[in-house]
Scaffold this motif. Structure first.
Motif, PDB file in Angstrom:
ATOM      1  N   SER A  12      -0.217   4.779  11.442  1.00 55.05           N
ATOM      2  CA  SER A  12      -0.629   4.905  10.047  1.00 55.05           C
ATOM      3  C   SER A  12      -2.142   4.964   9.974  1.00 55.05           C
ATOM      4  O   SER A  12      -2.834   4.082  10.494  1.00 55.05           O
ATOM      5  CB  SER A  12      -0.096   3.723   9.232  1.00 55.05           C
ATOM      6  OG  SER A  12      -0.474   3.840   7.880  1.00 55.05           O
ATOM      7  N   SER A  79      -8.339  13.226   8.131  1.00 55.03           N
ATOM      8  CA  SER A  79      -6.871  13.298   8.008  1.00 55.03           C
ATOM      9  C   SER A  79      -6.441  13.504   6.568  1.00 55.03           C
ATOM     10  O   SER A  79      -6.987  12.891   5.641  1.00 55.03           O
ATOM     11  CB  SER A  79      -6.252  12.007   8.549  1.00 55.03           C
ATOM     12  OG  SER A  79      -6.519  11.860   9.925  1.00 55.03           O
ATOM     13  N   PRO A  81      -2.932  14.014   3.830  1.00 56.50           N
ATOM     14  CA  PRO A  81      -1.495  13.675   3.728  1.00 56.50           C
ATOM     15  C   PRO A  81      -0.589  14.734   4.359  1.00 56.50           C
ATOM     16  O   PRO A  81       0.462  14.403   4.904  1.00 56.50           O
ATOM     17  CB  PRO A  81      -1.276  13.573   2.215  1.00 56.50           C
ATOM     18  CG  PRO A  81      -2.601  13.131   1.688  1.00 56.50           C
ATOM     19  CD  PRO A  81      -3.629  13.842   2.540  1.00 56.50           C
ATOM     20  N   SER A  84       0.793  14.338   7.907  1.00 55.06           N
ATOM     21  CA  SER A  84       1.897  13.424   8.207  1.00 55.06           C
ATOM     22  C   SER A  84       3.058  14.216   8.807  1.00 55.06           C
ATOM     23  O   SER A  84       3.621  15.103   8.162  1.00 55.06           O
ATOM     24  CB  SER A  84       2.352  12.699   6.938  1.00 55.06           C
ATOM     25  OG  SER A  84       1.315  11.895   6.418  1.00 55.06           O
ATOM     26  N   ARG A 104       5.021   9.626  15.609  1.00 52.56           N
ATOM     27  CA  ARG A 104       5.068   9.820  14.157  1.00 52.56           C
ATOM     28  C   ARG A 104       3.755   9.375  13.542  1.00 52.56           C
ATOM     29  O   ARG A 104       3.330   8.246  13.723  1.00 52.56           O
ATOM     30  CB  ARG A 104       6.224   9.030  13.557  1.00 52.56           C
ATOM     31  CG  ARG A 104       7.440   9.860  13.263  1.00 52.56           C
ATOM     32  CD  ARG A 104       8.441   9.146  12.384  1.00 52.56           C
ATOM     33  NE  ARG A 104       8.783   7.818  12.831  1.00 52.56           N
ATOM     34  CZ  ARG A 104       8.834   6.754  12.030  1.00 52.56           C
ATOM     35  NH1 ARG A 104       8.570   6.878  10.752  1.00 52.56           N
ATOM     36  NH2 ARG A 104       9.172   5.582  12.501  1.00 52.56           N
ATOM     37  N   SER A 106       1.528   8.951  10.047  1.00 52.40           N
ATOM     38  CA  SER A 106       1.604   8.842   8.590  1.00 52.40           C
ATOM     39  C   SER A 106       0.191   8.662   8.043  1.00 52.40           C
ATOM     40  O   SER A 106      -0.528   7.745   8.457  1.00 52.40           O
ATOM     41  CB  SER A 106       2.472   7.647   8.199  1.00 52.40           C
ATOM     42  OG  SER A 106       2.477   7.455   6.807  1.00 52.40           O
ATOM     43  N   ILE A 107      -0.208   9.538   7.146  1.00 54.83           N
ATOM     44  CA  ILE A 107      -1.523   9.457   6.520  1.00 54.83           C
ATOM     45  C   ILE A 107      -1.337   8.825   5.143  1.00 54.83           C
ATOM     46  O   ILE A 107      -0.643   9.389   4.287  1.00 54.83           O
ATOM     47  CB  ILE A 107      -2.170  10.846   6.377  1.00 54.83           C
ATOM     48  CG1 ILE A 107      -2.188  11.562   7.730  1.00 54.83           C
ATOM     49  CG2 ILE A 107      -3.588  10.699   5.806  1.00 54.83           C
ATOM     50  CD1 ILE A 107      -2.958  10.840   8.811  1.00 54.83           C
ATOM     51  N   ARG A 108      -1.930   7.678   4.956  1.00 52.49           N
ATOM     52  CA  ARG A 108      -1.756   6.979   3.679  1.00 52.49           C
ATOM     53  C   ARG A 108      -2.925   7.285   2.746  1.00 52.49           C
ATOM     54  O   ARG A 108      -4.083   7.284   3.159  1.00 52.49           O
ATOM     55  CB  ARG A 108      -1.609   5.479   3.915  1.00 52.49           C
ATOM     56  CG  ARG A 108      -2.734   4.812   4.635  1.00 52.49           C
ATOM     57  CD  ARG A 108      -2.432   3.317   4.833  1.00 52.49           C
ATOM     58  NE  ARG A 108      -3.604   2.610   5.342  1.00 52.49           N
ATOM     59  CZ  ARG A 108      -3.887   2.436   6.621  1.00 52.49           C
ATOM     60  NH1 ARG A 108      -3.073   2.931   7.542  1.00 52.49           N
ATOM     61  NH2 ARG A 108      -4.967   1.786   6.984  1.00 52.49           N
TER      62      ARG A 108
END
Lengths: 109, 112
Positions: A12, A79, A81, A84, A104, A106-108
């Motif tokens: 993340s 990065s 979203p 992701s 995996r 995930s870009i928050r």
């Protein structure tokens, strides 16, 4: 020992930061190295390939190869979203391409 | 890059039956590859399809279960035989151009 190893994640990363993805491989004779991105339910798509030691940059993506350490990495700057996805490291060995298990990302926001 | 057409894109099959997946490439290629991607997993190479010779299978995969045809340099089929729920997976056809692997859109198989 798996031929191509990746940390499965999930990794993340906050939006705008740098995402760093790592991969190691076992066959010292491997010549070509690839990073693929796979969105859920889609086929893998090529992001970058690298053949020589050092860095290779393409837009926000930088691939790094260290054959002595049998190590490949992918850096994603700024990065978004839309980055992701699952990132697959692949290595060309003995006329076939072997894939790692994928990380995996995930870009928050 | 090669354009790869794969069909069917998805299917739901009864256990014990067989499904044949077709892969068509827009240019002639020496080798075509068949991968399986089980849910949440990465790609596992099933076999390499060579034109004019028998396919080369990876460890854990056998011709009786996954027979492959390669009648010419632009086409290949993979059959999943005597299916069980464990065969539920995505099956991907791939070709290599300039050292880079390109993929068809995949066949999502569900065995019930």
């Amino acid at each position: 020992q798996k031929e191509v190893e990746q940390n499965s994640g999930p990794l993340s990363v906050p939006e705008g930061a740098i995402a760093s993805l790592n991969c190691t491989y076992s066959d010292r004779g491997s010549q070509s190295f690839f990073w693929y991105r796979q969105y859920s339910g889609k086929s893998p798509e090529l992001i970058m390939f690298i053949y020589s030691n050092g860095d290779k940059e393409d837009g926000r993506f930088t691939a790094q190869l260290n054959k002595a350490s049998q190590y490949v990495s992918l850096l994603i700057r700024d990065s978004q979203p839309s980055d992701s996805a699952t990132y697959l490291c692949a290595v060309s060995s003995a006329s076939k391409i072997i894939f790692g298990s994928g990380t995996r990302l995930s870009i928050r926001p | 890059s090669a354009v790869i057409s794969q069909k069917p894109s998805r299917d739901i099959c009864q256990r014990g039956t067989s499904l044949t997946i077709q892969c068509q490439v827009d240019s002639q290629v020496t080798m075509m590859f068949w991968y399986r991607q089980q849910p949440g997993q990465s790609l596992t190479l099933i076999a390499t399809a060579n034109q004019g010779s028998e396919a080369t299978y990876e460890s854990g995969f056998v011709i009786d279960k996954f027979p492959i045809s390669r009648p010419n340099l632009t086409f290949s089929t993979l059959t999943v035989s005597n299916m069980s729920p464990e065969d539920s997976s995505i099956y991907l056809c791939s070709v290599v151009g300039s050292g880079v692997a390109f993929f068809g859109q995949g066949t999502r198989l569900t065995v019930v």
